[in-house]
Design an enzyme around this catalytic site. Structure first.
Site, PDB file in Angstrom:
ATOM      1  CB  SER A 249       3.945  -4.991   2.767  1.00 16.92           C
ATOM      2  OG  SER A 249       4.145  -3.797   2.058  1.00 16.92           O
TER       3      SER A 249
ATOM      4  NE  ARG B  19       9.733   4.719   8.236  1.00 17.71           N
ATOM      5  CZ  ARG B  19       9.416   3.433   8.181  1.00 17.71           C
ATOM      6  NH1 ARG B  19       9.341   2.821   7.015  1.00 17.71           N
ATOM      7  NH2 ARG B  19       9.179   2.741   9.264  1.00 17.71           N
TER       8      ARG B  19
ATOM      9  CG  ASP C 183      -3.378  -2.056   2.743  1.00 17.71           C
ATOM     10  OD1 ASP C 183      -2.890  -1.022   2.262  1.00 17.71           O
ATOM     11  OD2 ASP C 183      -2.788  -3.152   2.761  1.00 17.71           O
TER      12      ASP C 183
ATOM     13  CG  HIS D  76       0.353  -1.279   3.909  1.00 18.92           C
ATOM     14  ND1 HIS D  76      -0.006  -2.336   3.107  1.00 18.92           N
ATOM     15  CD2 HIS D  76       1.705  -1.327   4.017  1.00 18.92           C
ATOM     16  CE1 HIS D  76       1.088  -2.983   2.730  1.00 18.92           C
ATOM     17  NE2 HIS D  76       2.133  -2.393   3.274  1.00 18.92           N
ATOM     18  CG  ASP D  77       1.967   0.429   9.481  1.00 22.47           C
ATOM     19  OD1 ASP D  77       2.716  -0.186   8.699  1.00 22.47           O
ATOM     20  OD2 ASP D  77       2.296   1.472  10.065  1.00 22.47           O
TER      21      ASP D  77
END
Lengths: 402, 402
Positions: A174, A243, A340, A373-374
Site C-alpha cells: 500500500s 477510519r 483490491d 486491499h487488505d
C-alpha cells in the site's frame, strides 16, 4: 474480526519474540532536515525496530515500509506496551507478524529486518504531536506537510546512522509500496530488490476522493481546533468517521459479503430505529472507535496528504512513467490482489509492463484473493510464500549475499 | 458540473413548461396510515406533480418514482420556486427533464405522468420536519421509520385520490427502481409495465456500509441534537459529509478519471497545506455545501434507512427471489449501467434471469456508460431512447391503451 489464535506467541520458535523499539536522532541543529515542501525541521527522531541479526558483510539487510495506519512494530510482541501506554499491542503482535519471523517469508534466520515509523506519524517518530522546539508546544498543523520522498530520505538517514550502506531488499504494501517504489527511484543503487504489494505509482482520483472526505471529517470536528487539540478533547468523532470510511476501501464487495452479508448483529427482525443494526455497521463502528485510541488525527491528515501527492512519474519522469522507471536498477516484484479496488491489479501490472518494456528485471504476481486491499495484510500465507521465493531465489545465485 | 445549456427552456416545444406542485391529503383522522414498523401516522400530505393529460379511458398513466435526493419535480420548470423558497430550482428544470416531455422518452404528448415525493422526505410530503399533531412540534426522530413498502402504499393512496385505478407503467431509477419493483410485487395487477433502472432487489453489504457511515456523520454532528434541530443551527457539516461520501458511490472510477483526473483546481504545483487542492476535492466540497441548502438531515436518515431495509426476496419470497418474482405480472424492463458499482449490472441481470426463468416477460438492457450509478440521470439520450421504445412498442399492440 481476525482470529488472534493464529498468531505465534512470543516464545514460539516461529516468532521474533519480544521486541523493544529503538530511537535514533536523524536530524538536529547540525544537520536539520529540509522537507520537499521547503520547510526546515530542526530535530527529527525516528522510532524503529529490527529483527534478526546483521551479517558480518552487511549484505542481509531488508527494509520494510509500513502503510497508512502502520508503525515500526512489524513483528513480534512489544515488550514495553504497558510502559509506552500502547495497550492495543497487548494481545497482538506486529502488523506483519505472519510474514516476518524465523522460517517465514521474510526469514529472520537469514535477513536483518528494519522497520521505522514515518515522519509525521504518531508512533514514536517526530510528527505533529511532537513539541516544536521553536514554540515549546506541539506542532499541530505547524508541522510541515511531508511527502513519500521525505519519508524515504528520513529512512535513508536512519540507515546511515545504523551503518547500513546497502539493502538487499526494500519491501512494502500500500503506502509502504509507494515508499518502496520511491526508494528504487531515488536510490537505485542502494538495493538489489524491491517488492511492491497492493500499491501503485499514484493514487487514483477516486482514492483522492475518499481521502479528502476523511480529512474533511476530521477538520469539521468541533474539537479539531485547527489541529491544536493536544491536552484537550480530541476530534475523535471525525477521526473515527474517517477510519470507518477508509475501511470500506480496504475491503472488497466480496469480503463484505463473506464477512457480513446483510445480516443483523443482534436480532432477526428490523429494529426500525437508527441504532447500529447490521453486522457491517457494528464492524465499522468498532473499527472507528478502536482507531481513535491508537492514532492521532493530525497524523492522519499528514499521511493521507502524502498518499495523495505521491506520483512517481510526475516526480521522476516529467509525467512519463517509462522515463521514471528507467532509473530503477533493483529487480522488481509487484504483488497485487484480485479484488483490491484502492490500488488495483491493473495499476501494478502497468508498472510491471513499463519496467519490462525497458528491459528491467520484473516479476508480477496476482493473488487470487477476495479480501480486497487488505489482502496484503491478511493473505499472509500467500504473501509469505511469494516473498520467500523471491528473496531466496536470487540470493542463491549471488554468493556475495550469502 | 453538468452543462445547463442542454436543458430545454420552459417555452421550448420539448419542455413540459412551467410546473406547479400539488398537494393531496392521503391520511387523516378517518383513515390514518399504519407504517410497516407498526406506527400510526394520523395525517399524511403528499406533494406531487403531473405532466401531460389523462386519457378519457385513464389508460395512459405512468408513475415515476424518484431516488434518494430526488423529489416530485421530475420535469419542467418550477413556477413557484421563489414563493416556496427553493432557489436551487431557479436555474434548472426537474431531475429527469431530458427524459420526460413532449417527444421525449416518456412522451407527455401520450402519457400522463405522475411523480410524488416520498413519505419521510423533505419536499412537501409529510416527513420528520413536519409538525407532529400530537405535540405541535416537528417530529424529528419521533417520525416513524418508513420503508419502501410504505412509500408504495402511500403512492397507491395518492393514485386512488386522483381516481387512477390502473397504471400503464411504473418507472424509477436507483431507490426509485426499488419502489418500482415493490409496486410490481405488491400490486401486480395494477400496471402493465415496470421499468427498473440502476437498481436491485436489495442493497449490497458494501452499500449498507456507505449508508451507515453517512448516517453516523449526521448523527455525530454536534448540531444534530437527536434530530431536534429545527429552528436552530442544523447539522450541516454532518449532512455535507454524508453527501460527499455518497457522491463517490454515484460516480465510477472511470468518471472520476474523465471529470477530474488528478488535476489541481487552482495551481499547477502542490500547495503543501490542507486546503482544497485537487479538482475532485473541489467538486465534492461543492456537492456537500449545496446539498445542505436543499435537503433535511433527518430525511437523509429516514430515506437511507428505507434503502438499507429493502429486500424484495425477504419481503415477498421468504428469502427466495424466485418465490417473490413469481408474483409479478407486469412486463419488466431492467436497465443497468456498465460502471455502476452501487447497484451493479449483475444485480439487475439476476432479476432478469430469475424472472425469465419463471416465464415472465422481461427485458434487460446494459447501457455502456462510464458515468457509474449516476448514468440513469446523466445518460438521458440512451435512457430516453430505451424508455421510448419500451413504452411505445407494447402499447402499439394494445388498442385498449390508445
Amino acid at each position: 474480526m481476525e482470529d488472534s489464535s493464529r498468531y505465534d506467541l512470543p516464545d514460539s520458535p516461529r516468532s521474533v519474540g519480544w521486541t523493544a523499539a529503538e530511537h535514533c536522532v536523524v536530524a538536529d541543529a547540525a544537520s536539520p532536515f529540509l522537507t520537499e515542501s521547503g520547510a526546515v525541521l530542526p530535530y527529527v527522531e525516528v522510532e524503529y525496530e529490527t529483527y534478526g541479526t546483521p551479517a558480518a558483510d552487511g549484505n542481509n539487510c531488508v527494509l520494510v515500509c509500513h502503510a497508512l495506519s502502520g508503525d515500526a512494530h512489524a513483528a513480534g510482541w512489544d515488550a514495553h506496551w504497558e510502559r509506552d501506554n500502547r495497550p492495543w499491542r497487548k494481545d497482538r503482535p506486529g502488523w506483519w507478524d505472519n510474514v516476518i519471523g524465523p522460517g517465514k517469508g521474510i526469514d529472520t534466520n537469514r535477513w536483518f529486518v528494519i522497520c521505522s515509523n514515518v515522519l509525521g506519524g504518531c508512533y514514536g517518530t517526530t510528527g505533529p504531536a511532537s513539541v516544536n522546539p521553536e514554540t515549546g508546544r506541539p506542532y499541530g498543523l505547524e508541522f510541515p506537510v511531508v511527502t513519500v520522498g521525505d519519508w524515504v530520505r528520513i529512512q535513508k538517514r536512519l540507515l546511515e546512522k545504523l551503518g547500513i550502506t546497502h539493502l538487499y531488499a526494500v519491501i512494502g504494501g500500500s503506502l509502504g509500496g509507494q515508499q518502496t517504489l520511491e526508494w528504487a527511484l531515488a536510490y537505485p543503487d542502494f538495493m538489489d530488490k524491491a517488492v511492491i504489494l497492493a500499491s501503485a505509482d499514484k493514487l487514483s482520483p477516486q482514492g483522492l476522493a475518499f481521502n479528502t472526505v476523511g480529512r474533511h471529517s476530521i477538520m469539521s470536528d468541533p474539537h479539531f481546533c485547527g489541529g491544536d487539540y493536544y491536552g484537550k478533547e480530541k476530534p475523535d468523532k471525525g477521526l473515527a468517521m474517517a477510519r470507518m470510511l477508509a475501511n470500506i476501501t480496504y475491503l472488497s464487495e466480496e469480503s463484505f459479503h463473506d464477512k457480513f452479508g446483510r445480516e443483523f448483529q443482534y436480532t432477526e427482525n428490523p429494529a426500525y430505529n437508527f441504532q447500529i443494526e447490521y453486522k457491517v455497521e457494528s464492524y465499522l463502528n468498532h473499527q472507528g472507535l478502536s482507531f481513535v485510541h491508537r492514532f492521532d488525527a493530525n497524523s492522519y491528515l499528514y499521511i493521507t496528504k502524502a498518499m495523495d501527492y505521491y506520483d512517481a512519474a510526475a516526480q521522476w519522469g516529467g509525467g512519463n512513467p517509462a522515463e521514471a522507471l528507467r532509473r530503477i536498477k533493483a529487480e522488481l516484484l509487484l504483488v497485487s490482489f484480485k479484488t483490491d479496488w484502492l490500488y488495483t491489479p491493473e495499476q501494478s501490472l502497468e508498472i510491471a509492463k513499463v519496467a519490462a518494456g525497458l528491459g528491467r528485471p520484473v516479476n508480477y504476481v496476482l493473488v487470487n484473493s477476495r479480501k480486497g486491499h487488505d489482502g496484503f495484510l491478511l493473505e499472509t500465507e500467500a504473501v509469505s510464500r511469494i516473498l520467500g521465493a523471491f528473496l531466496n531465489r536470487e540470493a542463491a545465485d549471488e554468493p556475495a549475499s550469502e
